[in-house]
Design an enzyme around this catalytic site. Structure first.
Site: not given
Length: 323
Positions: A38, A106
């Site tokens: 991430h 995402e």
């Protein structure tokens, strides 16, 4: 036989804590490691987000366990050619024990360079082309590629493992499962859904591995463990495409106000009930998964590892051997 691994949460823990957890996981009897990739955490309460490739290099020096990214988006934040170089070096450092989990990503992590966030169908198309680029580079040949989304010119990887790292494709619906079956070396999905496993295998997955994972919050005080899980990971209970399109941790915090403790209690095992942990983890094996990664929420990591070492892993692994 199902492999049981530990999931390192880059969003919740510092690099030093992740390395300590990796050592503890190996000592507790886990067979493998997974690590998230991430740029941001899901919310500010989690509070961390280290660079996964630095972490994999460090992990290669402190543990002998296989390491899988769950998962990297190779198509937006970093060009697939750079991802290929990173993955090849990771495979060399781990002596062939690196597996590259891949997904469509995402907005939270991938919109940071200012470009538009593509629709899901386009992101799947980009993922497929990114995998094509990486497979070309893993051959060690000089690579030229001019596709719809990516260009590669005169690129060659010189640091290569003996075998290319397997590419495991993530997905949460029938279309993604079919794509994984067609182009992946394995399939990643985070719910113990036997139907999705079947769709993957029918679409070309055959006997390739299926990988899943879950979060738990072990603690001797179940009520407190639930509060910890609700405080740190309410985003796990957000429905539909929200996790793919919300752009910042602040947006996740806003949406997560709708998530109640009761919703978390229904979805996450909290406390120290052995049977509850065994059911939650074992559901993946029953659904046909080959690898299952467990992540402990919150600060009491050593208590979790002691519990799984003595009470959970021997029963899970004994069941797997009997199966």
């Amino acid at each position: 036989m199902t492999t049981y691994g530990y999931f390192l949460s880059s969003e919740e823990f510092t690099p030093a804590e992740l390395l300590s957890q990796a050592r503890a996981a190996e000592q507790a009897g886990f067979d493998a490691l997974a690590i998230s990739d991430h740029f941001h955490p899901w919310n500010d309460e989690q509070g961390q987000s280290s660079f996964v490739w630095s972490m994999i290099g460090a992990l290669s020096q402190v543990t002998s366990l296989p390491v899988t990214t769950l998962v990297t988006c190779p198509s937006v934040r970093m060009h697939p050619a750079i991802n290929a170089q990173a993955a090849a070096t990771a495979a060399v450092l781990t002596e062939g024990r690196f597996r590259f989990g891949l997904g469509t990503g995402e907005a939270l992590n991938e919109h940071i360079l200012g470009g538009p966030w593509p629709e899901a169908s386009q992101r799947m198309e980009m993922l497929e082309e990114a995998i094509e680029v990486m497979r070309k580079l893993f051959t060690g040949e000089q690579t030229m590629h001019r596709g719809r989304h990516y260009t590669v010119q005169n690129a060659r990887l010189y640091t290569l493992p003996h075998e290319a790292p397997p590419l495991y494709v993530s997905g949460f619906g029938p279309q993604a499962a079919a794509l994984a079956g067609r182009i992946g070396d394995g399939f990643v999905t985070m719910t113990p859904d036997a139907d999705l496993v079947g769709q993957f295998r029918r679409a070309g997955g055959g006997q390739k591995p299926v990988i899943g994972g879950l979060k738990v919050c072990w603690g001797t005080d179940g009520a407190q463990a639930l509060k910890t899980a609700h405080r740190l990971w309410p985003n796990e209970q957000l429905p539909g495409e929200l996790p793919q399109i919300l752009p910042t941790p602040a947006h996740f915090e806003q949406a997560s106000r709708l998530v109640t403790e009761e919703m978390v209690a229904d979805a996450v095992v909290c406390g120290d009930n052995e049977d509850a942990h065994l059911r939650a983890v074992g559901a993946f094996a029953e659904a046909g998964f080959d690898e299952v990664y467990v992540n402990q929420i919150g600060p009491d990591q050593q208590g979790f590892f002691d519990f799984y070492r003595t009470d959970i892993l021997p029963r899970l692994q004994g069941t797997a051997r009997q199966g």
